[in-house]
Design a protein around this motif. Structure first.
Motif, mmCIF file in Angstrom:
data_model
loop_
_atom_site.group_PDB
_atom_site.id
_atom_site.type_symbol
_atom_site.label_atom_id
_atom_site.label_comp_id
_atom_site.label_asym_id
_atom_site.label_seq_id
_atom_site.Cartn_x
_atom_site.Cartn_y
_atom_site.Cartn_z
ATOM 1 N N THR A 55 0.848 -1.190 0.000
ATOM 2 C CA THR A 55 0.000 0.000 0.000
ATOM 3 C C THR A 55 0.881 1.237 0.000
ATOM 4 O O THR A 55 2.044 1.186 0.383
ATOM 5 C CB THR A 55 -0.919 0.055 1.244
ATOM 6 N N ASN A 56 0.297 2.329 -0.439
ATOM 7 C CA ASN A 56 0.973 3.617 -0.413
ATOM 8 C C ASN A 56 -0.026 4.674 0.027
ATOM 9 O O ASN A 56 -1.128 4.744 -0.514
ATOM 10 C CB ASN A 56 1.471 4.008 -1.811
ATOM 11 N N ASP A 57 0.353 5.528 0.993
ATOM 12 C CA ASP A 57 -0.460 6.684 1.333
ATOM 13 C C ASP A 57 -0.292 7.733 0.241
ATOM 14 O O ASP A 57 0.774 7.851 -0.377
ATOM 15 C CB ASP A 57 -0.041 7.289 2.672
ATOM 16 N N ILE A 58 -1.366 8.509 0.038
ATOM 17 C CA ILE A 58 -1.385 9.509 -1.023
ATOM 18 C C ILE A 58 -1.881 10.823 -0.438
ATOM 19 O O ILE A 58 -2.832 10.843 0.345
ATOM 20 C CB ILE A 58 -2.369 9.086 -2.145
ATOM 21 N N ILE A 59 -1.255 11.917 -0.848
ATOM 22 C CA ILE A 59 -1.781 13.248 -0.573
ATOM 23 C C ILE A 59 -1.773 13.991 -1.910
ATOM 24 O O ILE A 59 -0.728 14.105 -2.558
ATOM 25 C CB ILE A 59 -0.934 14.009 0.457
ATOM 26 N N GLU A 60 -2.950 14.439 -2.330
ATOM 27 C CA GLU A 60 -3.078 15.208 -3.569
ATOM 28 C C GLU A 60 -3.585 16.592 -3.189
ATOM 29 O O GLU A 60 -4.798 16.829 -3.147
ATOM 30 C CB GLU A 60 -4.014 14.506 -4.546
ATOM 31 N N LYS A 61 -2.670 17.493 -2.909
ATOM 32 C CA LYS A 61 -3.029 18.826 -2.427
ATOM 33 C C LYS A 61 -3.867 19.607 -3.436
ATOM 34 O O LYS A 61 -4.776 20.332 -3.049
ATOM 35 C CB LYS A 61 -1.771 19.608 -2.055
ATOM 36 N N ASP A 62 -3.570 19.455 -4.722
ATOM 37 C CA ASP A 62 -4.316 20.196 -5.735
ATOM 38 C C ASP A 62 -5.793 19.799 -5.781
ATOM 39 O O ASP A 62 -6.645 20.592 -6.160
ATOM 40 C CB ASP A 62 -3.669 20.026 -7.116
ATOM 41 N N ARG A 63 -6.110 18.583 -5.366
ATOM 42 C CA ARG A 63 -7.512 18.120 -5.340
ATOM 43 C C ARG A 63 -8.037 17.994 -3.914
ATOM 44 O O ARG A 63 -9.140 17.519 -3.717
ATOM 45 C CB ARG A 63 -7.613 16.775 -6.071
ATOM 46 N N ASN A 64 -7.246 18.400 -2.919
ATOM 47 C CA ASN A 64 -7.641 18.340 -1.509
ATOM 48 C C ASN A 64 -8.024 16.927 -1.073
ATOM 49 O O ASN A 64 -9.039 16.715 -0.415
ATOM 50 C CB ASN A 64 -8.786 19.313 -1.213
ATOM 51 N N LEU A 65 -7.188 15.956 -1.427
ATOM 52 C CA LEU A 65 -7.460 14.551 -1.133
ATOM 53 C C LEU A 65 -6.335 13.916 -0.332
ATOM 54 O O LEU A 65 -5.158 14.238 -0.529
ATOM 55 C CB LEU A 65 -7.609 13.744 -2.428
ATOM 56 N N ILE A 66 -6.721 12.998 0.533
ATOM 57 C CA ILE A 66 -5.789 12.028 1.099
ATOM 58 C C ILE A 66 -6.287 10.666 0.653
ATOM 59 O O ILE A 66 -7.459 10.510 0.283
ATOM 60 C CB ILE A 66 -5.706 12.084 2.643
#
Length: 132
Positions: A105-116
């Motif tokens: 698994t990998n954690d994800i942070i997509e700041k441009d879409r305001n997602l974790i």
């Protein structure tokens, strides 16, 4: 088709996302969260069967950036429990696939879409049937 079968299976079996399961990159911009996205990963050919191999299926579990990874963890557990060891069938072409979790698994942070979120990987055997 494998992608369609997995998307529909997750819609039916992971109630925590309320049917919000999309193909990768195609979720509506203002979609309610949490939601899932399904992407087809790499295909690895079999060393023993020239017309077979395994296909990787990637499931992204997304929530609001202001949310908690604990919510993401809980939904990931539901996705893994639903898909690992499941037979999923595409109702349109009748093909059935046996799905196994690939424990990474990998954690994800997509700041441009305001997602974790988190990326889950699964695999299934595939065959390219010979034509007559």
């Amino acid at each position: 088709m494998l992608r369609r079968a997995v998307v529909n299976f997750l819609k039916e079996n992971v109630s925590e996302v309320g049917g919000r399961v999309y193909q990768a990159y195609l979720a509506p911009k203002q979609v309610k969260r949490p939601y899932l996205a399904v992407r087809m990963g790499e295909v690895i050919e079999s060393g023993a069967v020239s017309f077979g191999g395994t296909a990787q299926i990637e499931v992204f579990v997304y929530d609001d950036i202001g949310g908690s990874f604990l919510t993401v963890d809980r939904i990931c557990d539901k996705v893994i429990n639903a898909l690992h060891g499941a037979y999923v069938t595409d109702q349109e072409d009748g093909k059935t696939y046996y799905i196994e979790w690939n424990p990474s698994t990998n954690d994800i942070i997509e700041k441009d879409r305001n997602l974790i979120g988190r990326l889950l990987r699964f695999r299934t055997a595939i065959l390219r049937e010979r034509r007559s």
